[in-house]
Write a protein that holds these residues in place. Structure first.
Motif, PDB file in Angstrom:
ATOM      1  N   MET A   1      94.473 -27.315  39.187  1.00 42.65           N
ATOM      2  CA  MET A   1      94.693 -27.704  40.600  1.00 42.65           C
ATOM      3  C   MET A   1      93.894 -26.548  41.318  1.00 42.65           C
ATOM      4  O   MET A   1      93.809 -25.563  41.188  1.00 42.65           O
ATOM      5  N   SER A   2      93.613 -27.067  42.584  1.00 43.02           N
ATOM      6  CA  SER A   2      92.998 -26.449  43.657  1.00 43.02           C
ATOM      7  C   SER A   2      94.168 -25.075  44.234  1.00 43.02           C
ATOM      8  O   SER A   2      95.099 -25.392  44.175  1.00 43.02           O
ATOM      9  N   ASP A   3      93.553 -24.294  44.744  1.00 44.99           N
ATOM     10  CA  ASP A   3      94.663 -23.115  45.456  1.00 44.99           C
ATOM     11  C   ASP A   3      94.943 -23.402  46.936  1.00 44.99           C
ATOM     12  O   ASP A   3      95.768 -22.695  47.271  1.00 44.99           O
ATOM     13  N   LEU A   4      94.231 -24.421  47.213  1.00 47.74           N
ATOM     14  CA  LEU A   4      94.498 -25.025  48.509  1.00 47.74           C
ATOM     15  C   LEU A   4      96.073 -25.348  48.685  1.00 47.74           C
ATOM     16  O   LEU A   4      96.535 -26.125  47.903  1.00 47.74           O
ATOM     17  N   ILE A   5      96.635 -24.878  49.758  1.00 54.03           N
ATOM     18  CA  ILE A   5      97.847 -25.371  50.045  1.00 54.03           C
ATOM     19  C   ILE A   5      97.869 -26.719  51.035  1.00 54.03           C
ATOM     20  O   ILE A   5      97.135 -26.631  51.731  1.00 54.03           O
ATOM     21  N   ARG A   6      98.373 -27.712  50.321  1.00 51.21           N
ATOM     22  CA  ARG A   6      98.063 -28.985  51.021  1.00 51.21           C
ATOM     23  C   ARG A   6      99.645 -29.334  51.824  1.00 51.21           C
ATOM     24  O   ARG A   6     100.654 -29.153  51.059  1.00 51.21           O
ATOM     25  N   ARG A   7      99.586 -29.504  52.898  1.00 51.22           N
ATOM     26  CA  ARG A   7     101.013 -30.117  53.452  1.00 51.22           C
ATOM     27  C   ARG A   7     101.063 -31.393  53.832  1.00 51.22           C
ATOM     28  O   ARG A   7     100.172 -32.174  53.264  1.00 51.22           O
ATOM     29  N   ASP A   8     102.362 -31.768  53.349  1.00 55.46           N
ATOM     30  CA  ASP A   8     102.601 -33.285  53.166  1.00 55.46           C
ATOM     31  C   ASP A   8     103.528 -33.557  54.607  1.00 55.46           C
ATOM     32  O   ASP A   8     104.740 -33.309  54.533  1.00 55.46           O
ATOM     33  N   PRO A   9     102.954 -33.992  55.554  1.00 55.35           N
ATOM     34  CA  PRO A   9     103.487 -34.227  56.838  1.00 55.35           C
ATOM     35  C   PRO A   9     104.637 -35.243  56.593  1.00 55.35           C
ATOM     36  O   PRO A   9     105.736 -34.950  57.486  1.00 55.35           O
ATOM     37  N   ARG A  10     104.682 -36.216  55.707  1.00 57.03           N
ATOM     38  CA  ARG A  10     105.833 -37.231  55.713  1.00 57.03           C
ATOM     39  C   ARG A  10     107.037 -36.269  55.422  1.00 57.03           C
ATOM     40  O   ARG A  10     108.124 -36.552  55.631  1.00 57.03           O
ATOM     41  N   THR A  11     106.891 -35.614  54.096  1.00 51.91           N
ATOM     42  CA  THR A  11     108.156 -34.800  53.638  1.00 51.91           C
ATOM     43  C   THR A  11     108.527 -33.626  54.791  1.00 51.91           C
ATOM     44  O   THR A  11     109.770 -33.860  55.003  1.00 51.91           O
ATOM     45  N   GLU A  12     107.493 -33.235  55.489  1.00 53.55           N
ATOM     46  CA  GLU A  12     108.183 -32.337  56.439  1.00 53.55           C
ATOM     47  C   GLU A  12     109.020 -32.992  57.671  1.00 53.55           C
ATOM     48  O   GLU A  12     110.013 -32.531  58.044  1.00 53.55           O
ATOM     49  N   TRP A  13     108.541 -34.368  57.805  1.00 50.92           N
ATOM     50  CA  TRP A  13     109.116 -35.023  58.789  1.00 50.92           C
ATOM     51  C   TRP A  13     110.595 -35.451  58.286  1.00 50.92           C
ATOM     52  O   TRP A  13     111.460 -35.614  59.163  1.00 50.92           O
ATOM     53  N   ILE A  14     110.619 -36.015  57.026  1.00 52.04           N
ATOM     54  CA  ILE A  14     111.834 -36.256  56.331  1.00 52.04           C
ATOM     55  C   ILE A  14     112.883 -35.169  56.514  1.00 52.04           C
ATOM     56  O   ILE A  14     114.085 -35.216  56.794  1.00 52.04           O
ATOM     57  N   ALA A  15     112.457 -33.895  56.150  1.00 51.00           N
ATOM     58  CA  ALA A  15     113.189 -32.851  56.358  1.00 51.00           C
ATOM     59  C   ALA A  15     113.796 -32.371  57.611  1.00 51.00           C
ATOM     60  O   ALA A  15     114.815 -31.901  57.792  1.00 51.00           O
ATOM     61  N   ARG A  16     112.710 -32.622  58.645  1.00 45.94           N
ATOM     62  CA  ARG A  16     113.245 -32.334  59.974  1.00 45.94           C
ATOM     63  C   ARG A  16     114.252 -33.426  60.450  1.00 45.94           C
ATOM     64  O   ARG A  16     115.091 -33.184  61.248  1.00 45.94           O
ATOM     65  N   ASN A  17     114.096 -34.681  60.098  1.00 45.26           N
ATOM     66  CA  ASN A  17     115.122 -35.710  60.296  1.00 45.26           C
ATOM     67  C   ASN A  17     116.389 -35.778  59.469  1.00 45.26           C
ATOM     68  O   ASN A  17     116.229 -36.443  58.700  1.00 45.26           O
ATOM     69  N   ARG A  18     117.341 -35.447  59.940  1.00 45.57           N
ATOM     70  CA  ARG A  18     118.742 -35.350  59.197  1.00 45.57           C
ATOM     71  C   ARG A  18     119.240 -36.771  59.176  1.00 45.57           C
ATOM     72  O   ARG A  18     120.317 -36.944  58.475  1.00 45.57           O
ATOM     73  N   LEU A  19     118.814 -37.767  60.005  1.00 47.57           N
ATOM     74  CA  LEU A  19     119.141 -39.008  59.847  1.00 47.57           C
ATOM     75  C   LEU A  19     118.453 -40.000  58.756  1.00 47.57           C
ATOM     76  O   LEU A  19     119.155 -41.207  58.469  1.00 47.57           O
ATOM     77  N   HIS A  20     117.330 -39.407  58.376  1.00 48.83           N
ATOM     78  CA  HIS A  20     116.538 -40.059  57.384  1.00 48.83           C
ATOM     79  C   HIS A  20     117.416 -40.151  55.881  1.00 48.83           C
ATOM     80  O   HIS A  20     117.850 -39.320  55.698  1.00 48.83           O
TER      81      HIS A  20
END
Ligand SMILES: Cc1cc2nc3c(=O)[nH]c(=O)nc-3n(C[C@H](O)[C@H](O)[C@H](O)COP(=O)(O)OP(=O)(O)OC[C@H]3O[C@@H](n4cnc5c(N)ncnc54)[C@H](O)[C@@H]3O)c2cc1C
Lengths: 415, 263
Positions: free
Chosen positions: A1-20
């Motif tokens: 796998m590449s060393d590039l760090i890839r962000r997953d905006p969807r999971t980040e969004w779920i982690a922020r949204n405590r009602l999800h």
């Protein structure tokens, strides 16, 4: 796998949204996370939970207990209710005993009793070998916390012969303890509740010279208060001590066994003193600061004749809040609180008193507080051991009726 | 009401000591001993025997005599010597019916042991902290004992007995200077053994006792904050809201009975 760090905006969004619906899964602390180099990685963002206002909260109290994560906040209340189990101290086969004879006013340990037990442990610690603190009580006891007050062994003398004023029988019992245990020290509270009398009697019987009003005691020297509280006497610590109040710190960090010891038997004594029972004293003659049972009136009393009648039937000393006094319903010397009298009653019944802090200061030393009030949310109800919510007039009327019928019933039974 | 007992020919002895003013330290009539004399005077009038062991400060002895007694007995010895053996010998031969003392001396060791030692040596019963002596009938006295919180207890005790008199007893009458000066003091020199134990003690002016501090043993900042700010909360008090007034009153009464304040 590449060393590039890839962000997953969807999971980040779920982690922020405590009602999800998936929020809990994503924020749940994963097990061990290994980094690419095999090092253990801790995610500092994994701790804590999102508070009601959307801010992250880290509950360190919960972490200490080994629980973390989103539930921390809700568990907190539950945790406060769980009592901390103090470490248990056991003495298996004691080399010597320190005997403390307790006052047990009203069947419960007094503060003075606990001071004496604390002193007992101080003396045990200062003496070579393993010692046990033995508590001796007379009459029925209602105390449940002997273990937390530092009682290793317990001797309870109960029965008719120890009821009331029975100093001669009690000294005989203490002599039996002396024969059986041969204590290293005898400790008594130097109090008017009986400790001083019993200690002096035993000292005279055993031919010991006690240290009296001792307030700083170690294994070698005792500091005793002399006459009129004007001198301190420093002397060698004798075997029998009458201890003043606050002589030593109370035990509060350990639990003890409080194992009951049965004595072989105590010979009876010829009673030369006969107790004819308590004499009725007019409760209104008892100074408010000394009274044992106070019925106190506040702004919630509307029928003052009824209140006086209630105090009279219950045989309680009358007290009042400042409002009742300022309004002219009660005399000034009946006022309880910061600017009135600081009372020491064992039972305090507050009728229609809201529990302002100035009033609460005055009842700080009371054991049992009963509140009769129409407002379930007032501070007096929070302090009280028993609260009844309702109209004071109705409840007092019922109380008077019940006590009167009880007295009549008692009179009929006696007749 | 006190029944008139002076006709009963009771032999009453009151022990008196040299008191001390709690602030100035000036020698004076000891509070409790004066009450014991007052009680003795109501029991046997001027037949009361007043007894002092020690050097006997003249002004103080006369202030006791000024309460209305023609004479008193002074067993003269050094102030530091042991009073108990001397008193025992004297009392064994003079045999009063009632011996009154104070609860605690106002100077010196003030151990309060004297009445107990005398009772033990003489083999008499002892009643501590009495407020009043009622009727004396057929060799049995009715005594009112003072308890904490202004309570009283009735006690019957056989004569002869020792009683220590509490501050709750009737206030002593005023002392009249003239009669006190004219009254006689019979002094008898005696020799009690010296108090050797006490010679090894060190006396110093009383130090102020340190006040006990409220130590907060909280482990975390949050606990400490709570301990410093929390209001006193009973926590776990029972609240009766929906019950009828009768049930509520019954619950209150049950608690009062359990605590023993309603009998
Ligand atoms: C410098 C200072 C010093 C003070 N010192 C003192 C002091 O020493 N002592 C003192 O007591 N106060 C003192 N106060 C006053 C104190 O702050 C309160 O004002 C006072 O204690 C309130 O008295 P209360 O509870 O009787 O009246 P309220 O606060 O009016 O409470 C009345 C209570 O009765 C209840 N009630 C009303 N009707 C009924 C009914 N029919 N049946 C049942 N319950 C009913 C109400 O729900 C309420 O809880 C002081 C104040 C100051 C500023």
């Amino acid at each position: 796998m590449s060393d590039l760090i890839r962000r997953d905006p969807r999971t980040e969004w779920i982690a922020r949204n405590r009602l999800h619906p998936l929020h809990a899964e994503l924020t749940a602390p994963a097990g061990d996370v290994r980094g690419p180099t095999g090092l253990l990685r801790k995610n500092p963002h994994g701790v804590g939970f999102i508070g009601p206002n959307g801010l992250k909260r880290i509950d360190r109290l919960a972490i200490q207990l080994g629980e973390s994560g989103p539930q921390g906040g809700q568990r907190r209340g539950a945790k406060a209710a769980v009592e901390v189990q103090l470490p248990l101290v056991t003495v298996e086969s004691p080399d010597f005993y320190v005997v403390a004879v307790l006052d047990m006013v009203g069947g419960r340990l007094t503060g003075h009793d606990k001071d004496v037990l604390g002193q007992g442990h101080k003396l045990v610690a200062a003496t070579e070998g393993q010692g046990a603190v033995v508590a001796v009580t007379f009459g029925d006891s209602k105390e449940e916390a002997f273990d937390k007050a530092g009682v290793d062994r317990l001797i309870q003398f109960t029965g008719e012969q120890y009821e009331g004023y029975s100093p001669e029988q009690r000294v005989t019992a203490l002599q039996a303890v002396e024969r059986e245990l041969d204590p290293e020290y005898w400790l008594f509270p130097d109090s008017i509740a009986g400790g001083q009398e019993l200690g002096c009697r035993l000292a005279a019987r055993l031919g010991e010279r006690p240290a009296t009003q001792a307030w700083q005691v170690d294994a070698f020297t005792s500091l005793c208060r002399g006459g009129s509280q004007r001198i301190d006497i420093s002397r060698e610590t004798p075997r029998l001590l009458l201890l003043g109040e606050e002589c030593a710190d109370q035990i509060d960090e350990t639990r003890h066994e409080a194992t009951v010891i049965e004595l072989a038997g105590v010979p009876g004594t010829l009673a030369r003193i006969e107790d004819c029972g308590a004499v009725d004293v007019d409760p209104s003659q008892v100074p408010l600061g000394e009274a044992e049972f106070i019925l106190s009136a506040g702004n919630g009393i509307h029928d003052w004749d009824q209140f006086h009648q209630a105090a009279d039937t219950l045989r309680a000393t009358e007290g009042a809040s400042r409002v009742a006094v300022d309004d002219g319903f009660m005399p000034r010397h009946r006022q309880v609180g910061a600017t009135g009298t600081w009372v020491t009653a064992r039972v305090y019944v507050a009728v229609g008193i809201s529990g302002a802090i100035q009033h609460m200061q005055g009842i700080g030393q009371c054991d049992k507080v009963v509140a009769i009030n129409s407002d379930a949310g007032c501070d007096m109800v929070k302090r009280a051991d028993l609260s009844v919510i309702g109209d004071s007039q109705q409840i007092l009327a019922e109380l008077i009726r019940l006590v009167e019928s009880r007295q009549q019933g008692g009179a009929e039974n006696a007749a | 009401m006190q029944p008139d007992l002076s006709a009963k020919n009771l032999n009453v002895t009151s022990l008196i000591s040299v008191g001390q003013h709690p602030k100035s330290g000036r020698a004076r009539r000891a509070e409790q001993d004066a009450r014991a004399v007052e009680l003795g005077l109501t029991l046997s009038g001027d037949q009361l025997e007043m007894l002092h062991v020690g050097a006997g400060d003249d002004a103080v002895m006369r202030s006791y005599l000024g309460m209305g007694l023609p004479k008193m007995t002074l067993l003269k010895q050094d102030d530091g010597a042991d009073a108990v053996p001397v008193l025992c010998d004297y009392l064994a031969s003079h045999a009063p019916d009632i011996l009154l003392t104070g609860v605690r001396a106002e100077s010196g060791e003030a151990s309060g042991m004297l009445p107990f030692l005398l009772a033990e040596k003489l083999g008499w019963p002892l009643v501590s902290r009495i407020a009043e002596i009622g009727d004396v009938k057929d060799g049995v006295a009715e005594v009112l004992q003072a308890l904490p919180r202004g309570q009283r207890r009735a006690i019957k005790v056989r004569l002869p007995f020792v009683a220590s008199v509490d501050n709750a007893a009737a206030e002593p009458r005023q002392s009249a200077f003239g009669p006190g000066q004219r009254a006689g003091i019979n002094d008898m020199p005696v020799a009690g053994g010296e108090d050797t134990v006490r010679a090894g003690w060190e006396e110093s002016p009383a130090r102020k006792k340190p006040k006990r501090l409220k130590v907060v043993k909280a482990k975390t900042a949050a606990d400490r904050f709570k301990a410093a700010t929390a209001k006193a909360s009973g926590g776990g008090g029972k609240i009766l809201k929906k019950e009828t007034p009768t049930e509520q009153a019954q619950a209150v009464l049950d608690l009062l009975i359990e605590e023993g304040v309603v009998r």
